[in-house]
Design a protein around this motif. Structure first.
Motif, PDB file in Angstrom:
ATOM      1  N   LYS A 144       0.808  -1.218   0.000  1.00 27.65           N
ATOM      2  CA  LYS A 144       0.000   0.000   0.000  1.00 27.65           C
ATOM      3  C   LYS A 144       0.845   1.273   0.000  1.00 27.65           C
ATOM      4  O   LYS A 144       0.348   2.346  -0.321  1.00 27.65           O
ATOM      5  N   ALA A 202      -6.172   5.818   1.236  1.00 27.93           N
ATOM      6  CA  ALA A 202      -5.121   5.356   0.318  1.00 27.93           C
ATOM      7  C   ALA A 202      -3.915   6.292   0.368  1.00 27.93           C
ATOM      8  O   ALA A 202      -2.768   5.845   0.373  1.00 27.93           O
ATOM      9  N   GLU A 245      -2.032   5.676   3.606  1.00 32.35           N
ATOM     10  CA  GLU A 245      -1.209   4.458   3.541  1.00 32.35           C
ATOM     11  C   GLU A 245       0.017   4.676   2.659  1.00 32.35           C
ATOM     12  O   GLU A 245       1.103   4.197   2.950  1.00 32.35           O
TER      13      GLU A 245
END
Lengths: 587, 587
Positions: free
Chosen positions: A485, A542, A545
């Protein structure tokens, strides 16, 4: 003041850069830490600059704790000192050279030994001024033939380089040890695994040298280590020399026909078929002595042909040979080299002694013949007879031929004995993250750095040189600390301590996030605040991460119930925490 | 941990460096702050590095407070973007150029407009991403023809350069103002007097530009200011244009003999003798129109001859002419230029109109004729008749000739009226310490930096560029703050807060100094501790005065009576303070 993503200079990317091969390069670009300017040359964006500054701070603190004083040299330096030490030439194409408007030659310094030496010469004159260790954290230049892997091998890179100055060898040992200890502390604080390996000093000259290698599959270096604690890079590995065997009772050597034996394997097969050992043991490649012809190009341009003898079951390892012959460059021998030396019978080359040919009609006298340490006195070999289609069996080192010298040319293999008796070695991949050298008096000699010693006599100063690749370390940490990620920074170097994410359409979540951010900042934490409105939680998570801040606080729907989520980037664990308990939960 | 002189890397010098002309250069070298490496290239020693870091911290804090984000670019950049903006050529010899091992062209960046523009183009694509201001504190390179005065004009120097990006002109105005305000705060915090002057944008292009000049006799720039608040550098000074005079009733021009009038003075003398004014007023140089022939070398290599007409009592000021004609370079007209233009009658050149020759047999058509703003319509002049040994009297601008344009070519003099009506100006010397530019869309246009605007259409971004010379500022502070004994740092940038000197042979003084040093450090003060044994108080005091730390504490014989001396470096005042009162006295 928190850093707010609504007005931060950041653009995260969904695609990997097309030129990136390793994870650190991909992720540092995608997460907006660095941006390529030219091959091996990067710009630092705000996030990257923050991580770099944290690494530099740790390095600086440990340098100062070790008693080193910080200075800062220009990257642009005049040629002359580098000419005196011959590095102007030795660095070859790896040196960026330029001229100023008056035609004077300059370089972009790859390291600063010359400049530091001259500075101390310029200012200091007595043993009382020493010992001295000075360092800088500075941008260096090396015109790498193949810049690769993002920051791992760049053409511009930040280094901490330190130089020590002592009058005595014992003083140098102490200064060296102080830097070595500081390096251990630095890497420990950075959470970086390291192995200290014996290293060859290479182009830097000098006597003692150790590398700090970080074991990693993306490493460029192979190193050798034993379970008993021995470690060296491949270039510095020392072969265990077998005991000499007395010549008494060894049979005489025999020259035998050996047609069609272009390889060691065909030779061994022929030997086993035509000339089996009396005791029935099979001949193996280890019983043969392979003689490899190399050409050395010396710094003065002179080309010398040498022959290296090593057991037939070993290969020549170019890295080791190059170090052994430095500063000469090693080249494969070509037809012209053989033409100049008709005594070299291709496929049937054997050893000879300084006095002349041992065997064969044509003498190869004048060519240096060097052997692997395993070719000890009294060892018996099947080897070329210096005659077409003939080999000699039972040729005894030290009796039938005497080499001009010993050379570490053969490859190192898992299971080889460590030279310190600590057992068999294994091979591993590593990346150099630090290097400590005892330069000795080489630079001081050439550049005339002398001080008055206790007896009022001029003494040449002895020096050490100590380097840490700051930007490389940053990349290695990213390499070690990431998942699919994104980045997962350790707290010691993370760009921020906490990444607070406000999500959803409820203003209450944003308001609660504002309060939490203020509280965290008041508690001394560095906060990145994702206060972007109208973005979906998925996009924000997102990004969080990808950026890799160690702790993420999510203020979303839970705020209505008085809770936020604290998300540990490394473990992935998410915990519900009451609004007024965030600071405590993160301290 | 205090910095102890017993093991600090410092050597003070008694002699000024032979190449130093200005006080800052002499003292920074003598006091061990910097050391020369090459012309205009210096190494930073520990003391210098500390002062530089303090200036950088102030600059950084104010940049961040102004909402700018820090990045860091390499000094080494590829040629191509600088070719697109033509700076690769325009910078001429001042650009350090080099090639890498593959023959690709690079430069050492003098400023980073191109790189910043491309970075934003690379990452941003919408008006929503803007406004944006990003900055760096970075080492720059300029191959000055005459590096001088130590850090005041170096070839490597540290700059803070910031760049703003906006969609609208109003946005640019706001970003510009934010940087301008930050500069005012920075210079105020540094205690640096400054004058903000209108400046010409010069090679940077763009529309609006102001310089922050520090008034100082060692300054390289001359600037103009009025008591009423007007300020401009000489290049940007705008001449007050006189009102146009109606042509009605102006007498006709007369061509008259004027032999032997090689200078304006001889022409005025002849006019007063042979052709006195009917009203008896004497002719003066201001009544004559002097026509100066110049050659312009355009960037494409084309050489153009132009003639500039200005009142005979004014001189052409090259700095102003160069700015007016940039990017062309201005050269004196030579014999070859005159040979190509036989219509130019040396010594008797007069004006002409675009339509052709006003006077004279040979037309000078094809040469641009430009005039000083004072040559307003209806003004009458004595000037060359474009005929040998003849001048014309009463030639009326706008009636008898029409210039191709107006140019600010004449020198500025004390007493000239400020263009804003704020009274007569005076001239002063200053040194540029900051510069704010509205670049406008020039760079974005050339490099293709466009974003989608609110209507979904592509809009070219408008930019600003803002620079502060960090290392120059350091030198200017040293220039302003020194006396004949050495440096006298203001507290905001001093390398240390307090310099504690232990003197004498009495161990008690050294012990007391240790305690005071520990107390000061505990109170958060940065302490330099002169703990050197066996040095005379005179040597230690001389060093303290040379180094210039603002407060000096002397622990000597007084310690026996429970007191030390606190010495203010700036005022020279020495006060006796009880041992336990030092921290209080210095807070």
């Amino acid at each position: 003041m928190p850093t707010r993503l609504t007005n931060f200079f950041l653009r995260t990317l969904r695609e990997d850069p097309s030129d990136a091969e390793v994870a650190s390069h991909k992720l540092l670009v995608r997460a907006g830490y660095i941006r390529r300017q030219a091959p091996g040359v990067f710009a630092w964006l705000p996030l990257g600059l923050r991580v770099k500054a944290k690494i530099e701070r740790i390095v600086r603190e440990e340098m100062e704790a070790a008693g080193a004083h910080e200075v800062h040299f220009p990257a642009l330096l005049p040629k002359e000192p580098y000419e005196l030490t011959n590095r102007w030439v030795e660095y070859g194409d790896a040196l960026f050279r330029l001229q100023d408007r008056k035609g004077a030659d300059y370089l972009l310094a790859p390291t600063h030994e010359e400049a530091f030496t001259l500075l101390v010469k310029d200012l200091y004159s007595s043993y009382k001024d020493l010992p001295l260790t000075i360092f800088q954290i500075q941008d260096k230049y090396r015109d790498e033939a193949r810049p690769r892997a993002g920051l791992l091998r760049g053409r511009e890179f930040t280094m901490k380089d330190a130089y020590s100055f002592d009058v005595t060898d014992a003083g140098l040992d102490a200064s060296y040890q102080a830097q070595r200890d500081a390096y251990e502390r630095i890497f420990t604080r950075l959470g970086l695994e390291y192995v200290i390996v014996k290293a060859d000093a290479g182009a830097m000259g000098g006597s003692k040298s150790e590398e700090f290698l970080h074991p990693t599959p993306v490493g460029e270096d192979t190193f050798v280590r034993s379970a008993g604690g021995y470690a060296a890079n491949v270039e510095a590995f020392e072969t265990v020399v077998p005991e000499a065997v007395p010549f008494d009772g060894l049979p005489e050597a025999l020259v035998l026909d050996s047609p069609n034996t272009p390889t060691i394997q065909t030779l061994v097969d022929l030997a086993n078929e035509r000339y089996p050992r009396p005791d029935g043991r099979a001949w193996t490649a280890a019983d043969t002595l392979k003689n490899v012809v190399l050409a050395l190009v010396h710094p003065d341009g002179n080309r010398e042909v040498v022959v290296v003898g090593l057991p037939g079951d070993r290969e020549v390892e170019m890295k080791r040979v190059e170090v052994a012959f430095a500063p000469a460059e090693v080249d494969a021998a070509g037809d012209a080299d053989f033409a100049r030396h008709p005594g070299l019978v291709k496929g049937y080359i054997g050893p000879w002694s300084p006095e002349g040919a041992v065997l064969g009609e044509e003498s190869a006298t004048g060519i240096r013949y060097l052997v692997d340490p395993r070719v000890a006195d009294g060892t018996e070999w099947i080897t070329g007879a210096n005659l077409p289609e003939k080999h000699v069996f039972g040729l005894v080192a030290g009796r039938d031929f005497v080499a001009d010298g010993v050379i570490e040319a053969a490859d190192v293999r898992p299971g080889d004995p460590a030279p310190d008796g600590s057992g068999p070695v294994e091979l591993a991949r590593g990346m150099e993250i630090g290097h400590v050298f005892q330069l000795g008096r080489k630079y001081a000699e050439v550049l005339g750095l002398k001080v008055l010693d206790e007896n009022g006599k001029l003494a040449t100063v002895t020096m050490g040189s100590y380097g840490i690749g700051v930007t490389r370390i940053l990349a290695i940490i990213a390499e070690d600390h990431h998942d699919d990620k994104g980045l997962v920074w350790p707290a010691s170097v993370a760009p921020f301590d906490v990444h607070v994410v406000a999500t959803g359409k409820d203003q209450a979540a944003f308001d609660a996030a504002e309060v939490i951010v203020a509280e965290l900042e008041a508690a001394g934490r560095e906060v990145l605040f994702d206060d972007r409105p109208k973005l979906s939680p998925g996009v924000k998570f997102a990004d969080a991460e990808l950026l890799g801040v160690p702790k993420i606080v999510i203020a979303g729907r839970g705020v209505a119930d008085g809770v936020v989520e604290v998300w540990d980037r490394a473990t992935g664990e998410r915990t519900q925490v009451p609004l007024d308990g965030v600071v405590a939960a993160l301290s």
